[in-house]
Design a protein around this motif. Structure first.
Motif, PDB file in Angstrom:
ATOM      1  N   PHE A  37       0.815  -1.218   0.000  1.00 32.57           N
ATOM      2  CA  PHE A  37       0.000   0.000   0.000  1.00 32.57           C
ATOM      3  C   PHE A  37       0.848   1.267   0.000  1.00 32.57           C
ATOM      4  N   LEU A  38       2.153   1.118  -0.052  1.00 32.64           N
ATOM      5  CA  LEU A  38       3.052   2.254   0.090  1.00 32.64           C
ATOM      6  C   LEU A  38       3.716   2.613  -1.226  1.00 32.64           C
ATOM      7  N   THR A  39       4.128   3.863  -1.308  1.00 31.03           N
ATOM      8  CA  THR A  39       4.941   4.326  -2.426  1.00 31.03           C
ATOM      9  C   THR A  39       6.139   5.078  -1.853  1.00 31.03           C
ATOM     10  N   SER A  40       7.113   5.291  -2.691  1.00 31.94           N
ATOM     11  CA  SER A  40       8.303   6.016  -2.291  1.00 31.94           C
ATOM     12  C   SER A  40       7.917   7.376  -1.711  1.00 31.94           C
ATOM     13  N   GLY A  41       8.577   7.759  -0.645  1.00 32.63           N
ATOM     14  CA  GLY A  41       8.321   9.059  -0.036  1.00 32.63           C
ATOM     15  C   GLY A  41       7.220   9.049   1.006  1.00 32.63           C
ATOM     16  N   ALA A  42       6.668   7.886   1.326  1.00 34.41           N
ATOM     17  CA  ALA A  42       5.615   7.811   2.343  1.00 34.41           C
ATOM     18  C   ALA A  42       6.223   7.926   3.736  1.00 34.41           C
ATOM     19  N   LEU A  43       5.485   8.558   4.609  1.00 33.99           N
ATOM     20  CA  LEU A  43       5.828   8.600   6.025  1.00 33.99           C
ATOM     21  C   LEU A  43       4.862   7.644   6.706  1.00 33.99           C
ATOM     22  N   VAL A  44       5.377   6.549   7.219  1.00 31.18           N
ATOM     23  CA  VAL A  44       4.541   5.500   7.801  1.00 31.18           C
ATOM     24  C   VAL A  44       4.323   5.792   9.282  1.00 31.18           C
ATOM     25  N   LEU A  45       3.051   5.791   9.696  1.00 29.01           N
ATOM     26  CA  LEU A  45       2.689   5.984  11.094  1.00 29.01           C
ATOM     27  C   LEU A  45       2.101   4.687  11.617  1.00 29.01           C
ATOM     28  N   THR A  46       2.658   4.184  12.706  1.00 33.24           N
ATOM     29  CA  THR A  46       2.141   2.956  13.299  1.00 33.24           C
ATOM     30  C   THR A  46       2.362   2.956  14.802  1.00 33.24           C
ATOM     31  N   SER A  47       1.504   2.231  15.498  1.00 30.71           N
ATOM     32  CA  SER A  47       1.721   2.007  16.925  1.00 30.71           C
ATOM     33  C   SER A  47       2.083   0.546  17.170  1.00 30.71           C
ATOM     34  N   GLY A  48       2.219  -0.211  16.090  1.00 36.24           N
ATOM     35  CA  GLY A  48       2.676  -1.584  16.199  1.00 36.24           C
ATOM     36  C   GLY A  48       1.672  -2.549  16.790  1.00 36.24           C
ATOM     37  N   VAL A  49       0.378  -2.251  16.665  1.00 34.90           N
ATOM     38  CA  VAL A  49      -0.643  -3.133  17.214  1.00 34.90           C
ATOM     39  C   VAL A  49      -0.528  -4.533  16.619  1.00 34.90           C
ATOM     40  N   ALA A  50      -0.345  -4.635  15.308  1.00 35.77           N
ATOM     41  CA  ALA A  50      -0.227  -5.941  14.647  1.00 35.77           C
ATOM     42  C   ALA A  50       1.139  -6.573  14.890  1.00 35.77           C
ATOM     43  N   LEU A  51       2.048  -5.818  15.438  1.00 37.46           N
ATOM     44  CA  LEU A  51       3.406  -6.310  15.668  1.00 37.46           C
ATOM     45  C   LEU A  51       3.729  -6.309  17.163  1.00 37.46           C
ATOM     46  N   ASN A  52       2.827  -6.819  17.929  1.00 37.69           N
ATOM     47  CA  ASN A  52       3.051  -6.889  19.365  1.00 37.69           C
ATOM     48  C   ASN A  52       3.899  -8.124  19.653  1.00 37.69           C
ATOM     49  N   VAL A  53       5.162  -8.041  19.210  1.00 41.18           N
ATOM     50  CA  VAL A  53       6.092  -9.165  19.266  1.00 41.18           C
ATOM     51  C   VAL A  53       7.398  -8.720  19.909  1.00 41.18           C
ATOM     52  N   THR A  54       8.160  -9.699  20.343  1.00 37.86           N
ATOM     53  CA  THR A  54       9.475  -9.394  20.913  1.00 37.86           C
ATOM     54  C   THR A  54      10.599  -9.968  20.067  1.00 37.86           C
ATOM     55  N   ASP A  55      10.284 -10.799  19.092  1.00 40.81           N
ATOM     56  CA  ASP A  55      11.304 -11.420  18.243  1.00 40.81           C
ATOM     57  C   ASP A  55      11.907 -10.362  17.317  1.00 40.81           C
ATOM     58  N   PRO A  56      13.194 -10.057  17.448  1.00 42.98           N
ATOM     59  CA  PRO A  56      13.818  -9.015  16.624  1.00 42.98           C
ATOM     60  C   PRO A  56      13.804  -9.350  15.133  1.00 42.98           C
ATOM     61  N   ARG A  57      13.714 -10.628  14.779  1.00 43.46           N
ATOM     62  CA  ARG A  57      13.691 -11.013  13.363  1.00 43.46           C
ATOM     63  C   ARG A  57      12.412 -10.515  12.681  1.00 43.46           C
ATOM     64  N   ILE A  58      11.318 -10.472  13.417  1.00 36.55           N
ATOM     65  CA  ILE A  58      10.060  -9.977  12.845  1.00 36.55           C
ATOM     66  C   ILE A  58      10.164  -8.479  12.585  1.00 36.55           C
ATOM     67  N   TRP A  59      10.754  -7.751  13.540  1.00 40.03           N
ATOM     68  CA  TRP A  59      10.958  -6.317  13.336  1.00 40.03           C
ATOM     69  C   TRP A  59      11.921  -6.071  12.185  1.00 40.03           C
ATOM     70  N   ASP A  60      12.949  -6.879  12.098  1.00 43.98           N
ATOM     71  CA  ASP A  60      13.930  -6.745  11.027  1.00 43.98           C
ATOM     72  C   ASP A  60      13.247  -6.914   9.669  1.00 43.98           C
ATOM     73  N   ALA A  61      12.412  -7.933   9.535  1.00 42.32           N
ATOM     74  CA  ALA A  61      11.704  -8.172   8.267  1.00 42.32           C
ATOM     75  C   ALA A  61      10.746  -7.024   7.959  1.00 42.32           C
ATOM     76  N   TYR A  62      10.093  -6.498   8.980  1.00 43.11           N
ATOM     77  CA  TYR A  62       9.163  -5.376   8.804  1.00 43.11           C
ATOM     78  C   TYR A  62       9.896  -4.158   8.244  1.00 43.11           C
TER      79      TYR A  62
END
Length: 185
Positions: A37-62
């Motif tokens: 859903f993104l294009t170049s130059g987007a400023l992404v705003l998130t609170s990480g609700v879908a990423l309520n994880v502690t595994d750093p590999r998931i954050w890395d992939a994100y």
């Protein structure tokens, strides 16, 4: 954007010049993979609700997916899902050079979104206004019998720099005068 009003903290600045990247629009999202859903130059705003994880590999992939778009930066809102910025997110942003901005829990994302969009709209309006003024000056210059050199100088002055265009015969037309003619001015 008035970062002081919103108490936005630059947690990861990214490589040199990363905080000066142009922002075309904001995308509030809680998707685990918003890259479609993104294009170049987007400023992404998130609170990480879908990423309520502690595994750093998931954050890395994100973050890797965001960088591949490439987005301008990530704005993370601390709040119900994350009381603080996840270490894995901060490490991934530092690793991939993605600026990470942090918004405190008492600042609603819609206010940040509106501020960014208002700023982007104002900048676009200014560009259109300046372009229209340049077109008017060039039209008047041509109507008065101006030369191609005069037009190039007008455009170079508006751009704040010299410009050089290659002619069909391999020569160059410059937006700045050089040589004896410039010295005489």
């Amino acid at each position: 954007m008035r970062t002081s009003e919103f108490h936005i903290e630059v947690r990861v600045s990214g490589p040199e010049g990363a905080l000066e990247r142009p922002i075309d629009w904001t995308v509030p999202t809680e998707a685990m993979d918003p890259s479609g859903f993104l294009t170049s130059g987007a400023l992404v705003l998130t609170s990480g609700v879908a990423l309520n994880v502690t595994d750093p590999r998931i954050w890395d992939a994100y973050v890797e997916r965001l960088v591949k778009v490439p987005v301008a930066a990530l704005v993370f809102g601390v709040g119900p899902a994350h009381k603080q910025v996840p270490q894995g997110l901060e490490a991934a942003c530092a690793h991939y050079g993605l600026p990470l901005l942090v918004v405190p829990s008492d600042v609603p994302f819609p206010l940040v979104h509106r501020e960014v969009q208002d700023t982007v709209s104002a900048e676009r309006y200014e560009m259109i206004r300046d372009g229209s003024a340049l077109a008017q000056r060039c039209t008047e210059l041509v109507a008065r019998g101006g030369t191609l050199q005069d037009l190039l100088e007008q455009i170079a002055a508006a751009a704040g720099s010299g410009s050089v265009w290659r002619t069909g015969r391999g020569g160059a037309a410059s937006g700045r005068r050089t040589g004896p003619a410039a010295a005489a001015d």
